[in-house]
Design a protein around this motif. Structure first.
Motif, PDB file in Angstrom:
ATOM      1  N   GLN A 158     -40.060  20.660 -23.272  1.00 30.68           N
ATOM      2  CA  GLN A 158     -39.424  21.392 -21.996  1.00 30.68           C
ATOM      3  C   GLN A 158     -40.504  22.748 -21.899  1.00 30.68           C
ATOM      4  OE1 GLN A 158     -35.376  22.077 -22.381  1.00 30.68           O
ATOM      5  NE2 GLN A 158     -35.508  23.670 -20.735  1.00 30.68           N
ATOM      6  N   PRO A 159     -40.494  23.511 -22.754  1.00 30.80           N
ATOM      7  CA  PRO A 159     -41.286  24.872 -22.606  1.00 30.80           C
ATOM      8  C   PRO A 159     -42.804  24.694 -22.375  1.00 30.80           C
ATOM      9  CG  PRO A 159     -40.877  24.785 -24.944  1.00 30.80           C
ATOM     10  CD  PRO A 159     -40.082  23.490 -24.324  1.00 30.80           C
ATOM     11  N   ASP A 183     -40.751  23.616 -18.071  1.00 36.41           N
ATOM     12  CA  ASP A 183     -40.647  24.816 -17.519  1.00 36.41           C
ATOM     13  C   ASP A 183     -41.809  25.522 -16.580  1.00 36.41           C
ATOM     14  OD1 ASP A 183     -38.248  24.946 -18.631  1.00 36.41           O
ATOM     15  OD2 ASP A 183     -38.684  26.083 -20.404  1.00 36.41           O
ATOM     16  N   TYR A 190     -34.768  34.694 -23.113  1.00 39.66           N
ATOM     17  CA  TYR A 190     -34.140  33.494 -23.719  1.00 39.66           C
ATOM     18  C   TYR A 190     -35.018  33.058 -24.845  1.00 39.66           C
ATOM     19  CZ  TYR A 190     -36.890  30.799 -20.437  1.00 39.66           C
ATOM     20  OH  TYR A 190     -37.886  30.315 -19.840  1.00 39.66           O
ATOM     21  N   THR A 204     -36.232  29.178 -26.569  1.00 41.82           N
ATOM     22  CA  THR A 204     -36.426  27.780 -26.485  1.00 41.82           C
ATOM     23  C   THR A 204     -37.216  27.171 -27.391  1.00 41.82           C
ATOM     24  OG1 THR A 204     -37.108  26.332 -24.639  1.00 41.82           O
ATOM     25  CG2 THR A 204     -38.441  28.131 -24.777  1.00 41.82           C
ATOM     26  N   VAL A 258     -30.612  27.051 -31.229  1.00 39.17           N
ATOM     27  CA  VAL A 258     -31.164  25.955 -30.567  1.00 39.17           C
ATOM     28  C   VAL A 258     -31.033  24.514 -31.257  1.00 39.17           C
ATOM     29  CG1 VAL A 258     -33.289  24.660 -29.664  1.00 39.17           C
ATOM     30  CG2 VAL A 258     -33.008  27.505 -29.587  1.00 39.17           C
TER      31      VAL A 258
END
Length: 382
Positions: A166-167, A171, A219, A221, A260
C-alpha cells in the motif's frame, strides 16, 4: 423503492437540521464546519445497505447480466453497476464537502485534481469489488460446504501483501512522497528522537499535502521491512519543533507497540468470523442464481460491517490512547504537546469534543479535548 427513498430523504433532512442548527458544536472555529462533517458522515452511513437491499429486492435491475455467457463478464458488469451507483449516491455529499472545505480554507486542491482522485479511487474500488465477488463465487462453486474457511486461508497472505505494498504502490497514486532529507530543518531533531528510543529501520517520509489542504497530520503505515512514519509537509512547516516532536513521539509509539500488526491481525480475525458465518448461511440458502446469491452475500456483509464498525473504532481509539500515553511518557515539556493538539484542531476546524454517541459510531481517535485533558493531568503530576 419509493418508500425507501422518501424515508432516506426524510432522514437526511432531519440530520441536516439537527447538526446545522441544534448540535452543540465545540470548536476553535466560529463556523459549523465540524457539525457539517458529522452530518455528511451520518447521511452516508446507511447508503450502501439501501443500495444493496433495493437491488436485491428488485432483481430485474441486475439479472439481465445473465445474457453474458461467461461468469467473468457477468461479475465484471455487476461490479461496474455497483461502483457506478455507489459513486453517484456519494458524489453529491463529497462535492458538498469539497466545496465547503475550499470555502473554509482547509482545502486548497483544484477541482480537476480532486475529481481525478475520485476517479482513481473508483477504479481501485472496482478492482477490489470485482476481485472479491468473482473469487468468492469460484470458491462457492468449487467447495460449497467449506468455501468460507478456504477463502479466508487463501486471502490471508494477500492481506499482508496488500498492507505491505500500500505505501509503495497505492498511496503514491494520490500524493507525492519522499524520504526526509538530511537538509531538512527537522532532520537532526527527528533522528535524535529515533536514536534516543533505540529504534532501527524507521523510515521517515514527507508527503506533499500543502497543494491540497492546510490541515496537519502524521501516521504510521507498512509492515515488515517497509514500515514508515509519514509526516505531512503542512505540519512540518506550520508547527514548532517541539510540537512536531510530540506528534512523532506518538507515531513512534504506534511503531514500538506494533499497532499496525495488531490492527491487521484483529481485522483478519473479524474477517474469519464473517467468512464462517457466511459459509454457514449459504449452506442454508436456496438462491435461484449465482448473481442473486452474490447480491445477498454483499447485503449481509455490508450489514455485518455496519454492526461491527463500532468495535473497530473502539480498538482504534484504544490504540491512539496507548500511543498518546507513550508520547507523554517520552516528553519532558508537555506544554508544546498541548499546543500541538490545539493546532491540529484549529487547522482542521474539527469538533474537539464530540458527543459520546458520535464517537461511538464515527471516531477513530479520542476527542481532542480528551487528549488535551490527559496531557494537562500528566503535566500537573510532573
Amino acid at each position: 423503492m419509493k418508500k425507501i427513498l422518501i424515508s432516506y430523504s426524510s432522514y437526511v433532512v432531519l440530520m441536516w437540521f439537527y447538526f446545522y442548527y441544534f448540535y452543540p458544536l465545540d470548536s476553535y472555529s466560529d463556523a459549523r464546519y465540524g457539525a457539517i462533517s458529522h452530518f455528511i458522515y451520518f447521511a452516508l452511513m446507511p447508503v450502501e445497505i439501501i443500495i444493496l437491499y433495493s437491488m436485491y429486492t428488485h432483481s430485474r435491475s441486475y439479472l439481465w447480466i445473465t445474457k453474458w455467457k461467461s461468469y467473468f463478464s457477468q461479475f465484471a458488469t455487476l461490479s461496474i453497476i455497483l461502483v457506478c451507483i455507489h459513486w453517484m449516491s456519494h458524489f453529491p455529499f463529497r462535492l458538498t464537502w469539497f466545496l465547503l472545505s475550499k470555502k473554509e480554507g482547509t482545502r486548497t486542491q483544484s477541482f480537476t485534481s480532486w475529481i481525478g482522485e475520485q476517479l482513481v479511487s473508483q477504479l481501485l474500488f472496482f478492482c477490489l469489488i470485482f476481485f472479491l465477488i468473482y473469487l468468492t463465487n469460484i470458491f462457492i462453486r468449487k467447495w460449497p460446504k467449506t468455501w468460507g474457511i478456504r477463502l479466508w486461508l487463501f486471502m490471508l497472505p494477500l492481506a499482508f501483501f496488500y498492507v505491505f505494498i500500500q505505501p509503495i504502490w497505492i498511496d503514491p497514486l494520490f500524493d507525492d512522497f519522499h524520504k526526509l532529507d538530511k537538509s531538512h530543518h527537522m532532520y537532526q531533531a527527528l533522528s535524535q528522537q529515533v536514536d534516543s528510543m533505540e529504534l532501527t529501520n524507521v523510515d521517515m517520509y514527507i508527503v506533499n499535502k500543502s497543494e491540497k489542504v492546510q490541515t496537519y497530520n502524521a501516521y504510521v503505515t507498512g509492515v515488515f521491512d517497509n514500515k514508515r512514519i509519514v509526516l505531512w509537509d503542512t505540519m512540518l512547516d506550520g508547527m514548532d519543533e517541539a510540537e512536531v516532536l510530540f506528534i512523532t513521539a506518538h507515531e513512534l509509539g504506534h511503531y514500538i507497540k506494533k499497532h499496525v500488526y495488531i490492527g491487521t491481525g484483529l481485522y483478519l480475525v473479524l474477517v474469519l468470523l464473517v467468512c464462517l458465518f457466511l459459509q454457514w448461511l449459504t449452506n442454508k440458502w436456496q438462491e435461484k442464481s449465482h448473481l442473486e446469491l452474490t447480491m445477498k452475500l454483499l447485503l449481509v456483509i455490508t450489514i455485518l460491517l455496519f454492526i461491527t464498525n463500532p468495535l473497530n473504532l473502539f480498538v482504534s481509539r484504544e490504540m491512539e490512547r496507548s500511543a498518546d500515553r507513550f508520547a507523554i511518557s517520552h516528553t519532558e515539556d508537555l506544554s508544546p504537546a498541548i499546543q500541538s493538539y490545539k493546532e491540529l484542531a484549529i487547522q482542521s476546524k474539527t469538533d474537539i469534543d464530540p458527543a459520546s454517541w458520535i464517537q461511538f459510531f464515527k471516531s477513530t481517535h479520542p476527542s481532542i479535548q480528551e487528549r488535551i485533558d490527559r496531557i494537562e493531568e500528566k503535566k500537573g503530576e510532573k
